[in-house]
Design a protein around this motif. Structure first.
Motif, PDB file in Angstrom:
ATOM      1  N   THR A 123      27.695  12.363  29.795  1.00 22.26           N
ATOM      2  CA  THR A 123      26.332  12.770  30.113  1.00 22.26           C
ATOM      3  C   THR A 123      25.756  11.735  31.076  1.00 22.26           C
ATOM      4  OG1 THR A 123      25.382  11.508  28.277  1.00 22.26           O
ATOM      5  CG2 THR A 123      26.070  13.769  27.815  1.00 22.26           C
ATOM      6  N   GLY A 124      24.776  12.147  31.845  1.00 27.89           N
ATOM      7  CA  GLY A 124      24.200  11.213  32.820  1.00 27.89           C
ATOM      8  C   GLY A 124      25.119  10.933  33.994  1.00 27.89           C
ATOM      9  N   ALA A 125      25.975  11.888  34.355  1.00 33.37           N
ATOM     10  CA  ALA A 125      26.922  11.668  35.460  1.00 33.37           C
ATOM     11  C   ALA A 125      26.231  11.578  36.808  1.00 33.37           C
ATOM     12  CB  ALA A 125      27.970  12.791  35.483  1.00 33.37           C
ATOM     13  N   THR A 126      24.984  12.039  36.895  1.00 33.36           N
ATOM     14  CA  THR A 126      24.247  11.906  38.153  1.00 33.36           C
ATOM     15  C   THR A 126      23.557  10.555  38.251  1.00 33.36           C
ATOM     16  OG1 THR A 126      22.311  12.970  37.155  1.00 33.36           O
ATOM     17  CG2 THR A 126      23.846  14.385  38.371  1.00 33.36           C
ATOM     18  N   GLY A 127      23.654   9.745  37.197  1.00 30.03           N
ATOM     19  CA  GLY A 127      23.010   8.451  37.192  1.00 30.03           C
ATOM     20  C   GLY A 127      23.894   7.344  37.729  1.00 30.03           C
ATOM     21  N   ASP A 143      21.460  20.346  29.138  1.00 28.74           N
ATOM     22  CA  ASP A 143      20.407  19.354  28.962  1.00 28.74           C
ATOM     23  C   ASP A 143      20.546  18.766  27.567  1.00 28.74           C
ATOM     24  OD1 ASP A 143      17.737  18.237  28.279  1.00 28.74           O
ATOM     25  OD2 ASP A 143      17.192  19.014  30.250  1.00 28.74           O
ATOM     26  N   VAL A 144      20.378  17.451  27.439  1.00 24.35           N
ATOM     27  CA  VAL A 144      20.568  16.809  26.138  1.00 24.35           C
ATOM     28  C   VAL A 144      19.492  17.206  25.138  1.00 24.35           C
ATOM     29  CG1 VAL A 144      21.881  14.821  26.960  1.00 24.35           C
ATOM     30  CG2 VAL A 144      19.367  14.753  27.015  1.00 24.35           C
ATOM     31  N   THR A 145      18.411  17.836  25.583  1.00 21.85           N
ATOM     32  CA  THR A 145      17.393  18.315  24.648  1.00 21.85           C
ATOM     33  C   THR A 145      17.635  19.751  24.213  1.00 21.85           C
ATOM     34  OG1 THR A 145      15.948  19.023  26.470  1.00 21.85           O
ATOM     35  CG2 THR A 145      15.675  16.771  25.656  1.00 21.85           C
ATOM     36  N   ASP A 146      18.704  20.366  24.726  1.00 24.33           N
ATOM     37  CA  ASP A 146      19.052  21.759  24.395  1.00 24.33           C
ATOM     38  C   ASP A 146      20.300  21.756  23.518  1.00 24.33           C
ATOM     39  OD1 ASP A 146      19.685  24.431  24.269  1.00 24.33           O
ATOM     40  OD2 ASP A 146      20.120  24.653  26.407  1.00 24.33           O
ATOM     41  N   ALA A 147      20.119  22.017  22.216  1.00 26.38           N
ATOM     42  CA  ALA A 147      21.234  21.939  21.267  1.00 26.38           C
ATOM     43  C   ALA A 147      22.360  22.893  21.637  1.00 26.38           C
ATOM     44  CB  ALA A 147      20.734  22.225  19.846  1.00 26.38           C
ATOM     45  N   GLY A 148      22.010  24.079  22.130  1.00 27.96           N
ATOM     46  CA  GLY A 148      23.045  25.049  22.479  1.00 27.96           C
ATOM     47  C   GLY A 148      23.946  24.568  23.596  1.00 27.96           C
ATOM     48  N   SER A 149      23.363  24.026  24.657  1.00 31.47           N
ATOM     49  CA  SER A 149      24.174  23.553  25.781  1.00 31.47           C
ATOM     50  C   SER A 149      24.982  22.322  25.382  1.00 31.47           C
ATOM     51  CB  SER A 149      23.295  23.255  26.993  1.00 31.47           C
ATOM     52  OG  SER A 149      22.408  22.182  26.745  1.00 31.47           O
ATOM     53  N   ILE A 150      24.436  21.477  24.489  1.00 33.70           N
ATOM     54  CA  ILE A 150      25.175  20.310  24.026  1.00 33.70           C
ATOM     55  C   ILE A 150      26.357  20.741  23.169  1.00 33.70           C
ATOM     56  CG2 ILE A 150      25.065  18.268  22.544  1.00 33.70           C
ATOM     57  CD1 ILE A 150      23.834  17.872  25.262  1.00 33.70           C
ATOM     58  N   ALA A 151      26.148  21.703  22.293  1.00 32.48           N
ATOM     59  CA  ALA A 151      27.240  22.201  21.448  1.00 32.48           C
ATOM     60  C   ALA A 151      28.372  22.745  22.306  1.00 32.48           C
ATOM     61  CB  ALA A 151      26.716  23.275  20.494  1.00 32.48           C
ATOM     62  N   SER A 152      28.011  23.487  23.352  1.00 33.50           N
ATOM     63  CA  SER A 152      29.024  24.055  24.234  1.00 33.50           C
ATOM     64  C   SER A 152      29.760  22.960  25.003  1.00 33.50           C
ATOM     65  CB  SER A 152      28.362  25.029  25.208  1.00 33.50           C
ATOM     66  OG  SER A 152      29.301  25.543  26.127  1.00 33.50           O
ATOM     67  N   ALA A 153      29.021  21.979  25.498  1.00 39.34           N
ATOM     68  CA  ALA A 153      29.632  20.912  26.286  1.00 39.34           C
ATOM     69  C   ALA A 153      30.563  20.043  25.447  1.00 39.34           C
ATOM     70  CB  ALA A 153      28.550  20.055  26.917  1.00 39.34           C
ATOM     71  N   TYR A 178      30.413  10.206  25.970  1.00 48.45           N
ATOM     72  CA  TYR A 178      29.629   9.104  26.522  1.00 48.45           C
ATOM     73  C   TYR A 178      28.177   9.542  26.675  1.00 48.45           C
ATOM     74  CZ  TYR A 178      33.887   6.515  27.587  1.00 48.45           C
ATOM     75  OH  TYR A 178      35.071   5.819  27.492  1.00 48.45           O
ATOM     76  N   TYR A 179      27.302   8.799  26.015  1.00 47.81           N
ATOM     77  CA  TYR A 179      25.871   9.102  26.077  1.00 47.81           C
ATOM     78  C   TYR A 179      25.202   8.086  26.988  1.00 47.81           C
ATOM     79  CZ  TYR A 179      21.323  10.743  24.455  1.00 47.81           C
ATOM     80  OH  TYR A 179      20.062  11.306  24.392  1.00 47.81           O
ATOM     81  N   LEU A 180      24.858   8.514  28.211  1.00 48.44           N
ATOM     82  CA  LEU A 180      24.360   7.604  29.239  1.00 48.44           C
ATOM     83  C   LEU A 180      23.034   8.091  29.813  1.00 48.44           C
ATOM     84  CD1 LEU A 180      27.736   7.024  31.139  1.00 48.44           C
ATOM     85  CD2 LEU A 180      26.724   5.589  29.358  1.00 48.44           C
ATOM     86  N   VAL A 181      22.218   8.691  28.958  1.00 49.08           N
ATOM     87  CA  VAL A 181      20.932   9.214  29.425  1.00 49.08           C
ATOM     88  C   VAL A 181      19.794   8.533  28.672  1.00 49.08           C
ATOM     89  CG1 VAL A 181      21.845  11.461  30.089  1.00 49.08           C
ATOM     90  CG2 VAL A 181      21.011  11.126  27.771  1.00 49.08           C
TER      91      VAL A 181
END
Length: 508
Positions: free
Chosen positions: A9-13, A55-65, A73-76
């Motif tokens: 996560t946070g790959a654009t950072g 988005d890390v605030t969207d449980a559905g997209s996080i579950a899928s990812a 890696y949590y980098l946000v």
């Protein structure tokens, strides 16, 4: 754990964009989570990694990812994005922790901030307090978790480093807050990435925080002085003013540097606290190779390497790719990478690309520079007066150029026959300068099309010209602003006259 499937996560950072190629080169498969996947297209590794929208605030997209992921890696974090950033950091971390456990992730790796010993959370800056809380939430997830805690990260593009860079380069005399006397333990970005990659292979029974830092413990004032030395700037005079609060400091930083105030304020607040490593236990799981951790001066030298070698970096020009984690990336913020002043010109030319390129390649020497000859001559005389090469060197061949050729007081740095000529200035300057000239086919728009009878098919060309200047210290900035009023005459006239010369050549 070679060959793990990793989510970043946070790959654009800043860190995320540099971690992905390190993981790929270590044999891992990588999936990147991004709210705007299109922002990753310019990364050199874009074709080697999977990119998903979420988005890390969207449980559905996080579950899928997280599906099928071994190491996450949590980098946000929400630094600089509003007063409620602590609440959003907390909610996002809880969602990520819950979904990682549900997905059977084997390890979470988080990069947080180094916090001072013995200070209760309520007395920490909001930025450090939130970073610590996120680490605690992930450690309580039930998934083995590695929390790496770092202070100032040294590498081109890091917000902390860029603040250090601009303050030191732009101010030979600095009125500074009292926090410049606070001790910190900086770390090179190469070491941060080494620890992040190595954390993927930690045994499952390890779930804890690790302090990571370089071998040097320094004050912020000492960092500025040592930066000046490595960057070959004159010695800086630093005067402390205790009444400068973090809030006032952030306004001051915003005035002096292009670092956004929303970022400068939490960074300044964090510098109120001494942040020094209490342990180096990480070495038991990610051993330090010879020569590491990297010292502060070497980390600075690596971060400044491209500029010191007079190489236009990828953020400034797409002609090359970054060669090290300490180099800038094309997707770094506009304010990262140091100051670069640019004068751009673009003209549609009613001539063939061949005719335009012939004029471009024939520039200098007896052909001159196509604008204000007296100004170029005076600049050459002034350069000779201060011991420079002047404009009398001319050129090796009247019609052809090759990389390495001298061209009056320029040097041919890059040439793509028929398209690009890049010159690097060898005159005496308080900085580094380049001049780029491009001959490109014009965009195929209906408004640009003419009949064969009017102009001849395929003869419309786009001439693009860029003058770039990387200032060295305050004198460099003063030099640019003193000559910039004349750019419309010198560079604007040059572009127009090159276009006219190409059209005359084509007509003849």
């Amino acid at each position: 754990m070679t060959g793990s499937h990793c989510l970043v996560t946070g790959a654009t950072g800043y860190i995320g964009g540099r971690l992905v190629p390190e993981l790929l080169d270590s044999g891992h498969r990588v999936r990147c989570l991004a709210r705007s996947p299109e922002r990753l297209r310019d990364h050199p590794w874009a074709g080697r990694a999977e990119v998903v929208r979420g988005d890390v605030t969207d449980a559905g997209s996080i579950a899928s990812a997280l599906r099928g992921i071994d190491v996450a890696y949590y980098l946000v974090h929400a630094l600089g994005t509003g007063r409620d950033f602590e609440d959003r950091d907390r909610d996002a971390a809880r969602i990520f922790a819950e979904q990682a456990r549900a997905a059977g992730v084997r390890r979470i790796v988080y990069l947080g901030g180094l916090t001072p010993t013995g200070i209760p959370p309520r007395d920490l800056s909001p930025h450090l307090r939130s970073r610590a809380e996120v680490g605690d939430i992930l450690l309580a997830s039930g998934v083995p978790t590695t929390v790496l805690r770092a202070a100032v990260i040294i590498g081109s593009g890091s917000a902390s480093f860029e603040m250090l860079r601009y303050l030191t380069e732009r101010l030979p005399v600095m009125v500074t807050p009292s926090w410049v006397g606070t001790r910190v333990q900086p770390i090179a970005v190469r070491d941060v990435l080494r620890y992040l990659v190595g954390s993927a292979a930690m045994p499952p029974e390890v779930s804890r925080t690790f302090d990571i830092g370089g071998p040097d413990v320094v004050t912020y004032e000492e960092m500025m002085r040592r930066y000046a030395t490595v960057a070959e700037l004159p010695k800086r005079l630093i005067l402390r003013v205790p009444m400068l609060t973090p809030r006032l400091s952030s306004h001051w930083i915003g005035l002096v540097t292009p670092v956004p105030r929303a970022l400068a304020r939490p960074l300044a607040e964090s510098l109120r606290h001494e942040v020094v490593c209490d342990e180096h236990d990480i070495a038991a799981y990610v051993p330090d190779p010879p020569g590491t951790p990297i010292g502060f001066d070497l980390a600075l030298d690596l971060a400044l390497k491209k500029v010191r070698e007079a190489d236009v970096t990828t953020r400034w020009s797409s002609a090359s790719l970054p060669g090290a984690p300490s180099d800038p990336l094309p997707t770094d913020p506009d304010w990262a990478g140091g100051s670069l002043y640019t004068d751009r010109r673009e003209i549609a030319v009613e001539a063939s690309p061949t005719a335009l390129w012939k004029v471009v390649e024939g520039i200098g020497g007896d052909n001159g520079w196509y604008s204000f000859p007296l100004a170029w001559a005076v600049r050459g005389w002034l350069d000779r007066l201060v011991g420079g090469v002047g404009i009398r060197r001319g050129r090796r061949d009247a019609a052809r150029l090759r990389v390495g050729d001298s061209l009056d007081f320029w040097r041919v740095e890059e040439i793509e026959p028929g398209r690009l000529l890049r010159l690097r200035a060898e005159m005496r300057l308080p900085g580094l300068a380049w001049l780029e000239m491009y001959a490109d086919p014009a965009p195929d728009k209906e408004t640009d099309r003419r009949t064969d009878a009017e102009t001849g098919a395929g003869r419309r060309t786009l001439y693009r010209q860029r003058a770039l200047f990387h200032p060295h210290g305050l004198l460099g900035h003063m030099y640019w602003w003193s000559v910039s009023p004349f750019h419309s005459i010198v560079f604007g006239g040059m572009a127009r006259n090159i276009a006219r010369a190409a059209e005359r050549l084509d007509e003849g």
